[in-house]
Design an enzyme around this catalytic site. Sequence first.
Site, PDB file in Angstrom:
ATOM      1  N   SER A 101       0.703  -1.544  -0.068  1.00 37.77           N
ATOM      2  CA  SER A 101       0.270  -0.147  -0.272  1.00 37.77           C
ATOM      3  C   SER A 101       1.013   1.367  -0.251  1.00 37.77           C
ATOM      4  O   SER A 101       2.243   1.793  -0.582  1.00 37.77           O
ATOM      5  CB  SER A 101      -0.990   0.005   1.030  1.00 37.77           C
ATOM      6  OG  SER A 101      -2.309   1.284   0.665  1.00 37.77           O
ATOM      7  N   HIS A 126      -2.368  -1.082  -4.824  1.00 38.71           N
ATOM      8  CA  HIS A 126      -3.451  -1.259  -4.408  1.00 38.71           C
ATOM      9  C   HIS A 126      -4.420   0.678  -4.546  1.00 38.71           C
ATOM     10  O   HIS A 126      -3.219   1.646  -4.069  1.00 38.71           O
ATOM     11  CB  HIS A 126      -3.689  -1.822  -3.353  1.00 38.71           C
ATOM     12  CG  HIS A 126      -4.261  -1.511  -2.455  1.00 38.71           C
ATOM     13  ND1 HIS A 126      -4.982  -2.281  -1.276  1.00 38.71           N
ATOM     14  CD2 HIS A 126      -3.925  -0.285  -1.536  1.00 38.71           C
ATOM     15  CE1 HIS A 126      -4.559  -1.388  -0.106  1.00 38.71           C
ATOM     16  NE2 HIS A 126      -4.139  -0.014  -0.542  1.00 38.71           N
TER      17      HIS A 126
END
Length: 202
Positions: A101, A126
């Site tokens: 992330s 993501h």
Amino acid sequence: MPIGVPKVLFGSPGEEDAAWVDIYNRLHRERLLFLGQELDSEISNQLVGLMVYLSIEDKTRDFFLFINSPGGWVIPGIGLYDTMQFVPPDVHTICMGLAASMGSFILVGGEITKRLAFPHARVMIHQPASSFYEAQAGEFVLEAEELLKLRETLTRVYVQRTGKPLWVVSEDMERDVFLSATEAQAHGIVDLVGDENMGDLV
């Protein structure tokens, strides 16, 4: 039984007597920084402060930022990324364990050609998440608009720093994409996969 943070002897140039300092203090003086937890405002501010202070002290010595992070908050992550671009010294980013992330966003933000992953490291990218389920209807709309802007910002950075087309990055960010060190290199997130000679870099 916890032993606390280990202490090591350190003497500054020109000082006669060495003093015991905690190991992270010693490593920071050598420009070795660590993101080893979830990224929040506190750790982001600490790293930003260290980079700015050490840059004032010496603008020529590179930083080495070791990353093992499950991700964290977007805005503190963007602040840290912008600081990495702002300070005069190059910032080497080194993934050990996991850069997920916002951890992968910081990893890709290192100086191009100076981003490295350990052989068994994992990288995950993501899109930014939100707490929609806690919001009222009006807040939901405002948060959705802000989230879309943040997603566009993150996507632009990944496109710029990986050299991948916009459609590839956008598609990857639709879901959790886990990459090995070599796959992260193929994606342009890192430039090198470390081997037994990588100790020469530091």
